[in-house]
Design an enzyme around this catalytic site. Structure first.
Site, PDB file in Angstrom:
ATOM      1  CB  CYS A 106      37.648  32.910  33.191  1.00 51.32           C
ATOM      2  SG  CYS A 106      37.044  33.390  34.796  1.00 51.32           S
ATOM      3  NE  ARG A 149      35.763  40.198  40.562  1.00 52.07           N
ATOM      4  CZ  ARG A 149      36.931  39.564  40.679  1.00 52.07           C
ATOM      5  NH1 ARG A 149      37.603  39.652  41.818  1.00 52.07           N
ATOM      6  NH2 ARG A 149      37.417  38.866  39.678  1.00 52.07           N
ATOM      7  CD  GLN A 152      40.266  40.439  36.553  1.00 49.48           C
ATOM      8  OE1 GLN A 152      39.660  39.908  35.624  1.00 49.48           O
ATOM      9  NE2 GLN A 152      40.421  39.838  37.715  1.00 49.48           N
ATOM     10  CG  ASP A 193      41.795  37.966  33.255  1.00 51.63           C
ATOM     11  OD1 ASP A 193      42.605  37.188  33.769  1.00 51.63           O
ATOM     12  OD2 ASP A 193      40.568  37.790  33.270  1.00 51.63           O
ATOM     13  CG  HIS A 195      41.634  33.000  30.863  1.00 51.82           C
ATOM     14  ND1 HIS A 195      41.138  34.287  30.734  1.00 51.82           N
ATOM     15  CD2 HIS A 195      41.350  32.605  32.130  1.00 51.82           C
ATOM     16  CE1 HIS A 195      40.555  34.635  31.868  1.00 51.82           C
ATOM     17  NE2 HIS A 195      40.677  33.641  32.724  1.00 51.82           N
ATOM     18  CE  LYS A 236      44.032  32.566  45.108  1.00 50.27           C
ATOM     19  NZ  LYS A 236      43.223  33.790  45.066  1.00 50.27           N
ATOM     20  CG  HIS A 283      41.787  31.067  35.305  1.00 52.96           C
ATOM     21  ND1 HIS A 283      40.527  31.583  35.100  1.00 52.96           N
ATOM     22  CD2 HIS A 283      41.645  29.716  35.262  1.00 52.96           C
ATOM     23  CE1 HIS A 283      39.664  30.592  34.942  1.00 52.96           C
ATOM     24  NE2 HIS A 283      40.325  29.447  35.045  1.00 52.96           N
TER      25      HIS A 283
END
Length: 665
Positions: free
Chosen positions: A355, A384, A402, A404, A406, A491, A537
């Site tokens: 992000c 991570r 991910q 992912d 945005h 979320k 997100h």
């Protein structure tokens, strides 16, 4: 005359009872059936023993086995205590430590006197537990002075219990529970009224493992005995059947059998993808790209390593530092927990999420309200620092990718953007074979950024969007989860239900006003002034690694043909058919089928078994007759009979099945 208490029942009625009356007394006054069924009580919302006296005015709800969550918690807690009592009966001198309930059962940690326990000890322990249940021993709560309890533990040689009790505040009163008059354990409770309230056929001890005292490898090694516990034998049998089926579907086992991937110490927590496994990845990636292209997303690629000052500004440094891989890997502590920069050596960090980098892309150039919504997508590789013990195959890794994205949008676009995402996620899950899922709203956590007004608005927008999508219903398992949102945003979560009834949390969408503020993202609105965009997100798979693991287990390795790494194998019965097998293989490849040929001098039944284990969807068997007639015999995975058909017809069949669902006419 003793003081009378006012006890409010769930229907709103109020009963006046004498101080010291128990919930059981009230149940008995209402009726003998309720007295027999009641197993515990909620007093002002707190779960308590059915026999614990009431000491003040309170609300009271009686708990029965129909209240399954509470009933299971009580049963599993009791099974753990009975396990400890049984072990000390069978193995005198064993010290007890702790025994909590778990999601499907219980465990207890022991310090054996002579030797570690093994799985061979479990049948005898189970038999002793059933004796204790059959004895119907009352479970009685008692309050002890801390120092008196420590003295008792030490006198009994219970050093671990004494150590734990000694760490509680001086002068504390500590609750213990007696099983009959001959065994006790330190415990907050609550418990059932007696051991006989448990079904003796509703539990099973499953395994023994080692565990360090208090989870610290510097401490003593203990023997941990695991068990699963339920309300009745039917529930236990269903659970054991699920466990057996889950073991067959374990993605680590199937991944090895199908030659998809492996993991090893040289890259702990990261996946070595083999050609067949990476083919599944590539198919999913291509599928997702078509989906996001059609939904108006712009794909980007951002750096793996970013300056730690960026992570400090975003808030991740203070909230997420222990889970990040930092270069160098030791950062001096400062009062504000921020990085220390000296000379030319900047502290860097591998990105744990995408992000902040997407905000930096958004900030390039001036954005107008006409540019919004701007949907930025990335198959972003993240790292991570997950604890070693938490790693689990593809399901929990340290390096992952991910799906992912945005969405930067205006306030008036939020509900519609979330609604569109709900529709996109629904289509993808359905096409990938997940017909059942639930949606949950994770609300503000205790530690968070942003104002209460921000959180009120964000939570309301997500509720409105799900309602607009028609998904905020019991049919979709709609539920709100207090305190489970991210530190920057509430979320929505998608929980998929797999083929054997397990649920997996995968997709999310979060409505965030915090990061745009912290990272200074803005656009020029119609009034000519700068405004903050809202940042949504979102992910659908969550991560490719974990989603592939879920797919493998959902389908038990028998992936849909379009996802299967090898979609067909052409196998010969006799060597006379080798030339024809080469021709069949070539024609299938020309039609876009992922196909291999098996011309080995082996019996056909051997070949069938081997390719079935590898979960190849179709085996095309050819012999002398098929070569002469231009036909094939198709054996489909999971079907007993084989089908004979002309080669052209077989190619058309396989080509249709190999077409991804979003490309089918």
């Amino acid at each position: 005359m003793s003081e009378m208490l006012k006890i409010t029942l769930p229907d709103g009625s109020v009963r006046e009872v004498a101080q010291g009356t128990t919930p059981y007394d009230i149940a008995a006054a209402i009726g003998p059936g309720l007295a027999k069924a009641a197993i515990a009580a909620r007093v002002d919302g707190e779960l308590r023993d059915i026999t614990r006296p009431l000491t003040g005015d309170a609300t009271l709800a009686l708990v029965t086995s129909k209240d399954e969550a509470d009933a299971l918690e009580l049963a599993r807690h009791d099974f753990a205590h009975i396990l400890a009592e049984a072990v000390q009966t069978l193995f005198p001198g064993t010290q007890i430590t702790f025994g909590p309930s778990t999601d499907d059962g219980f465990y207890y940690d022991f310090a054996p006197k002579d030797r570690p326990f093994t799985d061979e000890d479990l049948p005898a322990i189970e038999a002793e537990m059933r004796k204790i249940i059959a004895a119907n021993k009352p479970l009685r709560r008692e309050i002890w002075d801390r120092d008196a309890l420590i003295a008792r533990w030490r006198a009994q040689g219970e050093n671990f219990k004494a150590e734990w009790a000694a760490e509680l505040p001086a002068g504390d009163e500590i609750s213990v529970y007696w099983s009959g008059d001959d065994w006790m354990d330190m415990c907050r409770g609550p418990h059932l009224a007696s051991t006989g309230r448990l079904d003796p056929q509703a539990f099973k001890l499953t395994r023994v493992s080692g565990a360090y005292w208090r989870g610290d490898q510097k401490n003593a090694m203990l023997s941990r005995v695991y068990g699963t516990g339920w309300l009745n034998k039917k529930q236990l049998d269903l659970h054991l059947t699920r466990l057996e089926e889950a073991a067959k579907r374990d993605h680590r086992k199937l991944g090895q059998e199908m030659d998809l991937f492996h993991l090893q110490q040289e890259a702990h927590g990261s996946v070595f993808w083999h050609p067949k496994g990476y083919m599944i990845w590539r198919e999913l990636e291509a599928y997702m790209r078509r989906a996001i292209d059609g939904a108006g997303y712009k794909e980007v690629k951002t750096p793996q390593v970013m300056d730690s000052r960026q992570w400090e500004q975003s808030g991740h440094w203070g909230k997420y530092r222990e889970n990040m891989f930092v270069i160098p890997d030791e950062v001096p502590n400062t009062e504000d927990e921020g990085p220390v920069i000296s000379g030319e050596a900047d502290w860097m960090a591998l990105k744990p999420m995408n992000c902040p980098a997407h905000v930096l892309i958004f900030r390039q150039g001036i954005k107008s309200y006409r540019d919004l919504p701007l949907r930025i997508y990335e198959n972003g590789c993240c790292h991570r620092n997950e604890p070693h013990g938490a790693l689990h195959g593809l399901m929990r890794v340290r390096q992952f990718t991910q799906d992912d994205a945005h969405i930067f949008c205006r306030e008036d676009q939020i509900v519609d953007e979330v609604r569109k995402f709900c529709a996109l996620a629904d289509r993808i899950y359905q096409q990938l074979g997940f017909e059942g899922y639930s949606i949950k709203l994770a609300l503000r956590p205790e530690k968070r950024f942003g104002t209460e007004e921000m959180w009120d608005q964000a939570e309301t927008e997500l509720r409105d969007a799900v309602a607009a999508a028609g998904l905020a219903t019991d049919a979709y398992g709609w539920e709100e989860l207090p305190g489970e949102g991210a530190f920057y945003a509430p979320k929505l979560e998608w929980h998929l239900t797999d083929a054997i009834g397990r649920t997996w949390q995968v997709g999310t969408i979060q409505s965030d006003r915090v990061l745009p503020e912290r990272l200074d993202a803005s656009y020029v609105a119609e009034d000519g002034e700068k405004h903050r965009p809202v940042m949504l997100h979102r992910a659908i798979f969550g991560s490719y690694e974990r989603f592939i693991g879920i797919l493998i287990e959902h389908f038990a390795g028998k992936l849909p043909v379009w996802l299967a790494p090898v979609q067909a194998v052409v196998a010969t019965i006799v060597s006379d058919a080798d030339d024809y097998a080469h021709d069949v293989t070539a024609q299938l490849k020309a039609a876009g089928i992922r196909v291999e040929s098996d011309l080995r001098n082996e019996k056909i039944n051997y070949k069938v078994r081997e390719h079935s284990l590898a979960k190849v969807p179709h085996l095309l068997v050819v012999g002398k007759r098929e070569a002469e007639e231009g036909t094939v015999a198709i054996r489909t995975l999971g079907e007993e009979r084989q089908r004979f058909m002309p080669l052209a017809e077989a190619i058309a069949l396989l080509k249709a099945e190999a077409t991804p669902p979003d490309l089918r006419v």
